[in-house]
Motif scaffolding. Sequence first.
Motif, PDB file in Angstrom:
ATOM      1  N   ARG A 244       4.743  -9.811   9.473  1.00 23.23           N
ATOM      2  CA  ARG A 244       5.752  -9.177   8.476  1.00 23.23           C
ATOM      3  C   ARG A 244       6.438 -10.503   7.747  1.00 23.23           C
ATOM      4  NH1 ARG A 244       8.904  -4.721   8.135  1.00 23.23           N
ATOM      5  NH2 ARG A 244       7.480  -3.639   9.762  1.00 23.23           N
ATOM      6  N   ARG A 245       6.960 -10.188   6.450  1.00 19.89           N
ATOM      7  CA  ARG A 245       7.464 -11.422   5.525  1.00 19.89           C
ATOM      8  C   ARG A 245       8.689 -11.606   6.333  1.00 19.89           C
ATOM      9  NH1 ARG A 245       5.318 -12.792   0.713  1.00 19.89           N
ATOM     10  NH2 ARG A 245       3.707 -11.136  -0.040  1.00 19.89           N
ATOM     11  N   SER A 246       9.278 -12.882   6.394  1.00 19.22           N
ATOM     12  CA  SER A 246      10.494 -13.353   7.299  1.00 19.22           C
ATOM     13  C   SER A 246      11.851 -12.848   6.469  1.00 19.22           C
ATOM     14  CB  SER A 246      10.681 -14.790   7.351  1.00 19.22           C
ATOM     15  OG  SER A 246      10.492 -15.327   6.077  1.00 19.22           O
ATOM     16  N   ASP A 247      11.749 -12.528   4.998  1.00 12.82           N
ATOM     17  CA  ASP A 247      12.595 -12.222   4.362  1.00 12.82           C
ATOM     18  C   ASP A 247      12.932 -10.566   3.895  1.00 12.82           C
ATOM     19  OD1 ASP A 247      10.310 -12.152   2.687  1.00 12.82           O
ATOM     20  OD2 ASP A 247      11.072 -12.773   0.675  1.00 12.82           O
ATOM     21  N   ARG A 248      11.982  -9.877   4.602  1.00  8.87           N
ATOM     22  CA  ARG A 248      11.943  -8.232   4.587  1.00  8.87           C
ATOM     23  C   ARG A 248      11.749  -7.794   5.999  1.00  8.87           C
ATOM     24  NH1 ARG A 248      10.537  -6.102  -0.161  1.00  8.87           N
ATOM     25  NH2 ARG A 248      11.163  -4.175   0.813  1.00  8.87           N
ATOM     26  N   LEU A 249      13.050  -7.724   6.842  1.00 11.68           N
ATOM     27  CA  LEU A 249      13.117  -7.371   8.047  1.00 11.68           C
ATOM     28  C   LEU A 249      13.347  -5.720   8.061  1.00 11.68           C
ATOM     29  CD1 LEU A 249      15.403 -10.115   9.706  1.00 11.68           C
ATOM     30  CD2 LEU A 249      12.747  -9.905   9.792  1.00 11.68           C
TER      31      LEU A 249
ATOM     32  N   PHE B 207       4.490  -7.411   4.236  1.00 16.80           N
ATOM     33  CA  PHE B 207       3.446  -8.210   4.751  1.00 16.80           C
ATOM     34  C   PHE B 207       2.836  -9.223   4.201  1.00 16.80           C
ATOM     35  CE2 PHE B 207       3.649  -4.154   7.150  1.00 16.80           C
ATOM     36  CZ  PHE B 207       3.829  -4.399   8.435  1.00 16.80           C
ATOM     37  N   GLU B 208       2.433 -10.346   4.757  1.00 17.47           N
ATOM     38  CA  GLU B 208       1.511 -11.355   4.215  1.00 17.47           C
ATOM     39  C   GLU B 208       0.731 -12.074   5.403  1.00 17.47           C
ATOM     40  OE1 GLU B 208       4.456 -14.449   3.723  1.00 17.47           O
ATOM     41  OE2 GLU B 208       4.955 -14.774   5.671  1.00 17.47           O
TER      42      GLU B 208
ATOM     43  N   ASP C 104      -6.130 -12.411  -3.629  1.00 16.76           N
ATOM     44  CA  ASP C 104      -4.735 -11.567  -3.570  1.00 16.76           C
ATOM     45  C   ASP C 104      -5.099 -10.540  -2.754  1.00 16.76           C
ATOM     46  OD1 ASP C 104      -2.813  -9.974  -4.130  1.00 16.76           O
ATOM     47  OD2 ASP C 104      -3.111  -9.710  -6.111  1.00 16.76           O
ATOM     48  N   TRP C 105      -4.428 -10.599  -1.684  1.00 15.66           N
ATOM     49  CA  TRP C 105      -4.685  -9.622  -0.417  1.00 15.66           C
ATOM     50  C   TRP C 105      -3.739  -8.029  -0.681  1.00 15.66           C
ATOM     51  CZ3 TRP C 105      -8.029 -10.297   3.402  1.00 15.66           C
ATOM     52  CH2 TRP C 105      -8.701 -11.772   3.377  1.00 15.66           C
TER      53      TRP C 105
ATOM     54  N   ASP D  67      -2.637   1.666   3.747  1.00 13.96           N
ATOM     55  CA  ASP D  67      -1.408   1.930   3.873  1.00 13.96           C
ATOM     56  C   ASP D  67      -0.259   1.061   4.294  1.00 13.96           C
ATOM     57  OD1 ASP D  67      -2.113   4.476   2.882  1.00 13.96           O
ATOM     58  OD2 ASP D  67      -2.722   5.246   4.609  1.00 13.96           O
ATOM     59  N   LEU D  68      -0.400  -0.131   4.034  1.00 15.51           N
ATOM     60  CA  LEU D  68       0.586  -1.313   4.430  1.00 15.51           C
ATOM     61  C   LEU D  68       1.165  -1.702   3.197  1.00 15.51           C
ATOM     62  CD1 LEU D  68      -1.276  -3.092   7.022  1.00 15.51           C
ATOM     63  CD2 LEU D  68       0.460  -1.438   7.619  1.00 15.51           C
ATOM     64  N   ASP D  69       2.507  -1.908   3.207  1.00 11.27           N
ATOM     65  CA  ASP D  69       3.176  -2.371   2.017  1.00 11.27           C
ATOM     66  C   ASP D  69       3.181  -3.877   1.620  1.00 11.27           C
ATOM     67  OD1 ASP D  69       4.890  -3.095  -0.111  1.00 11.27           O
ATOM     68  OD2 ASP D  69       6.690  -1.906   0.698  1.00 11.27           O
ATOM     69  N   PRO D  70       2.488  -4.234   0.787  1.00 16.15           N
ATOM     70  CA  PRO D  70       2.124  -5.759   0.236  1.00 16.15           C
ATOM     71  C   PRO D  70       3.416  -6.552   0.173  1.00 16.15           C
ATOM     72  CG  PRO D  70       1.535  -4.469  -1.590  1.00 16.15           C
ATOM     73  CD  PRO D  70       1.721  -3.373  -0.574  1.00 16.15           C
ATOM     74  N   ASP D  71       4.459  -5.808  -0.210  1.00 13.89           N
ATOM     75  CA  ASP D  71       5.997  -6.334  -0.169  1.00 13.89           C
ATOM     76  C   ASP D  71       6.495  -6.893   1.128  1.00 13.89           C
ATOM     77  OD1 ASP D  71       5.475  -6.557  -3.041  1.00 13.89           O
ATOM     78  OD2 ASP D  71       6.640  -4.842  -3.319  1.00 13.89           O
TER      79      ASP D  71
END
Length: 383
Positions: free
Chosen positions: A91-96, A54-55, A39-40, A48-52
Amino acid sequence: MTLADALSTPPATDDAPRIEADANGGTFSGIKSTKPITDWSNIFAEFDLDPDVFEVVEDTVRMSKWQQSKRLENGDRDIIWLYSYRGSFRRRSDRLDLPALHAAARQRKPRPFKPADSDRVTVVVLSDVQAGKVGSRGGTPELIERMADTRHALTAHLRVRKPSRLVLAEAGDLFEGFESGGNPMFTNDLSLTEQMDLASTELYEFVQLMQRHGPVEVMAVPSNHTAWRNGKQNLGRPGDDLGLGVHRQVAKLAAASRLNARWNFPRAYDESMALDVGGAVLGLVHGNQFSPGRAAEWWSKQQHGGQPVGAADVLITGHYHHLSVMPTGRNPHTGRAKWWLQAPTLDNGSDWYRNVQGDDSSPGLLVFDVTSDGFDLQSLTVL
């Protein structure tokens, strides 16, 4: 060296944990732990990066492990395993992050353009942007980059053309929507409200750029992708089109920002419009009103019926996504030929059509000039 020696030897790398990131992702190295990491979230949070947002890109992760001796409280020594990780994240594709994508796009370098004549009205045709659409040319990040590159090219073009006035003809399908019909194979990456937000941002960017080179007349028409619908059923009047709603909001912002621009809309029950720019009358319609290749026939009936585009010298259409230039008919008062200009698209690709018909179109921005002698065919270009 034996396997046991290799396992007990720390990797010869920089020991400091490090993450290098930009708006779209980055790399990490030197991430150490005493247990395998599955779990990253905590790792992103520590930097200070939002895990929601980035993946981790799983197939880029590389792990090293080695043994280390540890003294226990009773004086004995124990052997523990240590783990070190490096790899990439995105960056997650569903969170632009649209503001971040726009900021990155503004840093792109402009493309050069050849010089030409001055004293003219330059017409810019923005067609079938379909913001929010995902296709073989990408999604929203790629669209924003393409639009930024196109504006850089347009800036260079206008600097050498030096027009006295400008027209921005938005030929419809400004965003993708969800109820336009057809046979889409891929999903959108933006909600409807996000599509409208992106479309308004891009539209404002074009108007803001163009008005630096002279006063701008904006033309806007309804279209099938931006229509107010319930499924495939149109609701209300043509003037209730959601794309026209985006234009009205941008017009308010442009007025508040004192931009040198004015908007022109069709009448509430009309789907086409015309604008006299001095050397020629421009007609604009999206193109879903007629079958492929039948624009000239439709136009001739509009002329006979006294409809808005009946008096046009140049008919501009979108919808069919490819460039087509055809003379059709003649103005009886000036003796000059009438022209039908089918504009290319700026979208991410119509792959369902390519798979059915085997044909595809390259993205581009149609630009041409109108002089006192009418439509200047030699000025026509695609940026």
